[in-house]
Design a protein around this motif. Structure first.
Motif, PDB file in Angstrom:
ATOM      1  N   ARG A 298      32.605  38.770  21.243  1.00  0.00           N
ATOM      2  CA  ARG A 298      32.136  39.316  20.568  1.00  0.00           C
ATOM      3  C   ARG A 298      32.516  38.629  18.226  1.00  0.00           C
ATOM      4  O   ARG A 298      31.674  38.191  17.771  1.00  0.00           O
ATOM      5  CB  ARG A 298      32.213  40.287  20.043  1.00  0.00           C
ATOM      6  CG  ARG A 298      31.030  42.019  20.838  1.00  0.00           C
ATOM      7  CD  ARG A 298      30.963  43.007  20.785  1.00  0.00           C
ATOM      8  NE  ARG A 298      32.313  43.879  20.796  1.00  0.00           N
ATOM      9  CZ  ARG A 298      32.533  44.891  22.102  1.00  0.00           C
ATOM     10  NH1 ARG A 298      31.535  44.623  22.754  1.00  0.00           N
ATOM     11  NH2 ARG A 298      34.673  44.961  22.292  1.00  0.00           N
ATOM     12  N   THR A 299      33.846  38.769  18.840  1.00  0.00           N
ATOM     13  CA  THR A 299      33.829  38.259  17.569  1.00  0.00           C
ATOM     14  C   THR A 299      34.060  36.268  17.373  1.00  0.00           C
ATOM     15  O   THR A 299      34.499  35.817  16.649  1.00  0.00           O
ATOM     16  CB  THR A 299      36.445  39.056  17.365  1.00  0.00           C
ATOM     17  OG1 THR A 299      36.722  38.232  18.599  1.00  0.00           O
ATOM     18  CG2 THR A 299      36.485  40.288  17.079  1.00  0.00           C
ATOM     19  N   THR A 300      34.256  35.672  18.590  1.00  0.00           N
ATOM     20  CA  THR A 300      34.714  34.952  18.764  1.00  0.00           C
ATOM     21  C   THR A 300      32.528  33.668  18.705  1.00  0.00           C
ATOM     22  O   THR A 300      32.701  33.117  17.312  1.00  0.00           O
ATOM     23  CB  THR A 300      34.509  34.053  20.150  1.00  0.00           C
ATOM     24  OG1 THR A 300      35.740  34.277  21.169  1.00  0.00           O
ATOM     25  CG2 THR A 300      34.229  32.507  20.647  1.00  0.00           C
ATOM     26  N   ASP A 301      31.948  34.719  18.456  1.00  0.00           N
ATOM     27  CA  ASP A 301      30.311  34.542  18.309  1.00  0.00           C
ATOM     28  C   ASP A 301      30.765  34.995  16.232  1.00  0.00           C
ATOM     29  O   ASP A 301      29.667  34.054  15.511  1.00  0.00           O
ATOM     30  CB  ASP A 301      29.310  35.768  18.647  1.00  0.00           C
ATOM     31  CG  ASP A 301      28.489  35.156  20.174  1.00  0.00           C
ATOM     32  OD1 ASP A 301      29.475  34.590  21.119  1.00  0.00           O
ATOM     33  OD2 ASP A 301      28.930  36.515  21.070  1.00  0.00           O
ATOM     34  N   LEU A 302      30.744  36.051  16.256  1.00  0.00           N
ATOM     35  CA  LEU A 302      30.673  36.113  14.652  1.00  0.00           C
ATOM     36  C   LEU A 302      31.740  35.700  13.867  1.00  0.00           C
ATOM     37  O   LEU A 302      31.518  34.219  12.952  1.00  0.00           O
ATOM     38  CB  LEU A 302      31.449  37.224  14.367  1.00  0.00           C
ATOM     39  CG  LEU A 302      31.912  37.797  12.819  1.00  0.00           C
ATOM     40  CD1 LEU A 302      30.456  37.383  11.900  1.00  0.00           C
ATOM     41  CD2 LEU A 302      32.484  39.209  12.697  1.00  0.00           C
ATOM     42  N   ALA A 304      31.836  31.500  15.026  1.00  0.00           N
ATOM     43  CA  ALA A 304      30.922  31.142  14.833  1.00  0.00           C
ATOM     44  C   ALA A 304      29.836  30.856  13.875  1.00  0.00           C
ATOM     45  O   ALA A 304      29.701  30.028  12.977  1.00  0.00           O
ATOM     46  CB  ALA A 304      30.247  30.619  16.415  1.00  0.00           C
ATOM     47  N   ASP A 305      29.593  32.156  13.897  1.00  0.00           N
ATOM     48  CA  ASP A 305      28.762  32.560  12.560  1.00  0.00           C
ATOM     49  C   ASP A 305      28.612  32.306  11.710  1.00  0.00           C
ATOM     50  O   ASP A 305      28.039  31.539  10.016  1.00  0.00           O
ATOM     51  CB  ASP A 305      27.768  34.166  12.334  1.00  0.00           C
ATOM     52  CG  ASP A 305      27.138  34.229  13.361  1.00  0.00           C
ATOM     53  OD1 ASP A 305      26.862  33.077  14.024  1.00  0.00           O
ATOM     54  OD2 ASP A 305      27.143  35.087  14.472  1.00  0.00           O
ATOM     55  N   LEU A 306      30.702  32.116  11.060  1.00  0.00           N
ATOM     56  CA  LEU A 306      31.411  31.874  10.251  1.00  0.00           C
ATOM     57  C   LEU A 306      31.058  30.605   9.818  1.00  0.00           C
ATOM     58  O   LEU A 306      32.296  29.972   8.387  1.00  0.00           O
ATOM     59  CB  LEU A 306      32.541  33.086   9.421  1.00  0.00           C
ATOM     60  CG  LEU A 306      31.929  34.605   9.532  1.00  0.00           C
ATOM     61  CD1 LEU A 306      33.316  35.675   9.691  1.00  0.00           C
ATOM     62  CD2 LEU A 306      31.062  34.811   8.336  1.00  0.00           C
ATOM     63  N   GLY A 307      31.670  29.686  10.786  1.00  0.00           N
ATOM     64  CA  GLY A 307      31.735  28.585  10.981  1.00  0.00           C
ATOM     65  C   GLY A 307      33.013  27.802  10.953  1.00  0.00           C
ATOM     66  O   GLY A 307      33.989  27.277  11.056  1.00  0.00           O
ATOM     67  N   LEU A 308      33.664  29.009  11.468  1.00  0.00           N
ATOM     68  CA  LEU A 308      34.817  29.177  12.231  1.00  0.00           C
ATOM     69  C   LEU A 308      34.861  28.516  13.374  1.00  0.00           C
ATOM     70  O   LEU A 308      35.057  29.185  14.747  1.00  0.00           O
ATOM     71  CB  LEU A 308      35.848  30.767  11.675  1.00  0.00           C
ATOM     72  CG  LEU A 308      36.486  30.818  10.492  1.00  0.00           C
ATOM     73  CD1 LEU A 308      34.661  30.796   9.587  1.00  0.00           C
ATOM     74  CD2 LEU A 308      37.167  32.030  10.230  1.00  0.00           C
ATOM     75  N   PRO A 309      36.071  27.946  14.115  1.00  0.00           N
ATOM     76  CA  PRO A 309      36.745  27.317  15.653  1.00  0.00           C
ATOM     77  C   PRO A 309      37.308  28.693  16.002  1.00  0.00           C
ATOM     78  O   PRO A 309      38.034  29.470  15.735  1.00  0.00           O
ATOM     79  CB  PRO A 309      36.916  25.911  15.392  1.00  0.00           C
ATOM     80  CG  PRO A 309      38.275  26.199  14.618  1.00  0.00           C
ATOM     81  CD  PRO A 309      36.453  26.901  13.038  1.00  0.00           C
ATOM     82  N   THR A 310      36.898  28.563  17.187  1.00  0.00           N
ATOM     83  CA  THR A 310      38.295  29.962  17.865  1.00  0.00           C
ATOM     84  C   THR A 310      38.704  28.938  19.146  1.00  0.00           C
ATOM     85  O   THR A 310      38.668  28.045  19.512  1.00  0.00           O
ATOM     86  CB  THR A 310      37.399  30.923  18.655  1.00  0.00           C
ATOM     87  OG1 THR A 310      36.790  32.014  18.108  1.00  0.00           O
ATOM     88  CG2 THR A 310      37.903  31.971  19.423  1.00  0.00           C
TER      89      THR A 310
END
Length: 385
Positions: A298-302, A304-310
């Motif tokens: 869930r946080t990885t998806d969020l 990505a939506d914010l333009g941040l790599p995980t």
């Protein structure tokens, strides 16, 4: 989804594991061993008294290991009763089962919840004969790049540049070095003196640093120009994750990508860091600390939506690799591989997950991390009901 009887939990048990061995692991490359510092090993209570969690289904079990005595006590006291009858294949129902006790937040409570969740994935995988990445929706790549964590090395050691060159030549996605207490106390001059030779030895390789949450705001501000000159891909946890000064650091004219997440264990901390005032450039969850694989997804998806790599934290490498396997490289470019500690962590497993040419192989067999090593299965004779 039709329930699979074998994934229904009938018992919750734990077995005592042998303590983590002291000293460095065998087989380290000489360049790494030369600059390495001795790991904490049995000096840490969680390494001296360790357990493996077992969730027992119908003729099959799910495992997660190692866990500390404190984490097992929370599982036994607060989680075990509510797990009986739970279908491990229904991961979205897990948060709604009965949990007793008043302590639901903080590092130990979240580690307990994470251990239960990861053991559920292992049980569901073993019972269905499908790999964990397959249960997560399918692996999108067979190999995951790893970046080398040099947190077990001394950046001021004369052999550190040779270790840096070895990491670049070994094909790792990048490498990360610690900002030790001594370097932070010495200020920008000390940091530059230690890290400039390493940056040069890395050549074209990506270079990162980890402040381990040790900097005060004024320390971090003074270090930013040095880190910018080093062209770091990201600076991890210059401040503690709960600090209110992340936005101030991000607003400085000197641009250095900032990373955090491994110590944001509670969901409200994760939401604050991701949905705050643009404090972060890189997200670093640890599925074993922050609620398990479902929450990490869930946080990885969020992110990505914010333009941040995980970049998943590597304390629970099998879970980090499973998370990365279910995401493309733009979302999860690499996972952390701790050069000196990871081999010690993996001594409890029958097969090790090691980096080859800087990449980790995604499991296609059932099970999150594979079976325990024979020696540890024998030590499992002491079972706690």
């Amino acid at each position: 989804m039709v329930p699979i009887p074998r994934t229904v939990i009938h018992a919750v048990r734990a077995g005592r594991l042998e303590p983590q061995l002291p000293g460095l692991p065998d087989g380290l490359p000489p360049q790494i061993a030369d600059a390495a510092v001795a790991p904490a090993g049995p000096a840490w209570a969680e390494h001296r008294e360790r357990f493996a969690l077992e969730l027992v289904g119908d003729g099959v079990s799910g495992w997660h290991a190692p866990i500390s005595a404190a984490v097992w006590q929370i599982i036994s006291d607060d989680h075990a009763a509510g797990l009986i009858g739970h279908d491990a294949a229904q991961h979205r129902r897990l948060p709604y089962r009965k949990v007793t006790g008043r302590h639901r937040a903080g590092a130990h409570a979240r580690a307990a919840a994470s251990a239960v969740e990861l053991a559920c994935w292992d049980l569901a995988s073993a019972a269905t004969g499908r790999s964990v990445p397959d249960l997560l929706g399918g692996a999108v790549r067979p190999l995951v790049p790893a970046y080398a964590s040099a947190l077990g090395l001394d950046p001021t050691h004369p052999g550190a540049p040779a270790a840096t060159a070895w990491m670049t030549g070994a094909g790792f996605w990048g490498q990360k070095w610690p900002l030790t207490k001594e370097l932070i106390s010495g200020g920008p001059t000390a940091v530059a003196a230690a890290l400039v030779p390493l940056r040069e030895a890395a050549g074209d390789g990506r270079f990162m640093v980890d402040g381990l949450g040790r900097c005060r705001l004024d320390d971090a501000i003074r270090l930013l120009p040095v880190l910018a000159d080093l062209k770091v891909v990201f600076a991890e946890e210059l401040l503690p994750p709960g600090s209110s000064s992340w936005a101030r650091l991000q607003s400085m004219a000197v641009s250095v990508p900032l990373a955090a997440g491994e110590h944001a264990v509670d969901t409200h901390e994760q939401a604050r860091l991701l949905l705050g005032r643009g404090e972060l450039d890189v997200w670093q969850p640890d599925p074993g600390w922050s609620g398990g694989l479902a929450q990490a997804i869930r946080t990885t998806d969020l992110a990505a939506d914010l333009g941040l790599p995980t970049f998943p934290h590597g304390a629970h490498l099998p879970a980090a690799v499973a998370l990365a396997a279910a995401n493309c490289r733009d979302r999860v470019p690499a996972v952390e591989y701790h050069l000196t500690v990871e081999p010690l962590r993996q001594q409890i497993y029958a097969t090790s997950q090691t980096a080859s040419d800087g990449q980790l192989t995604v499991r296609t067999d059932p099970g999150l991390a594979g079976p325990l090593a024979l020696a540890y299965r024998q030590a499992f004779a002491e079972v706690i009901a």
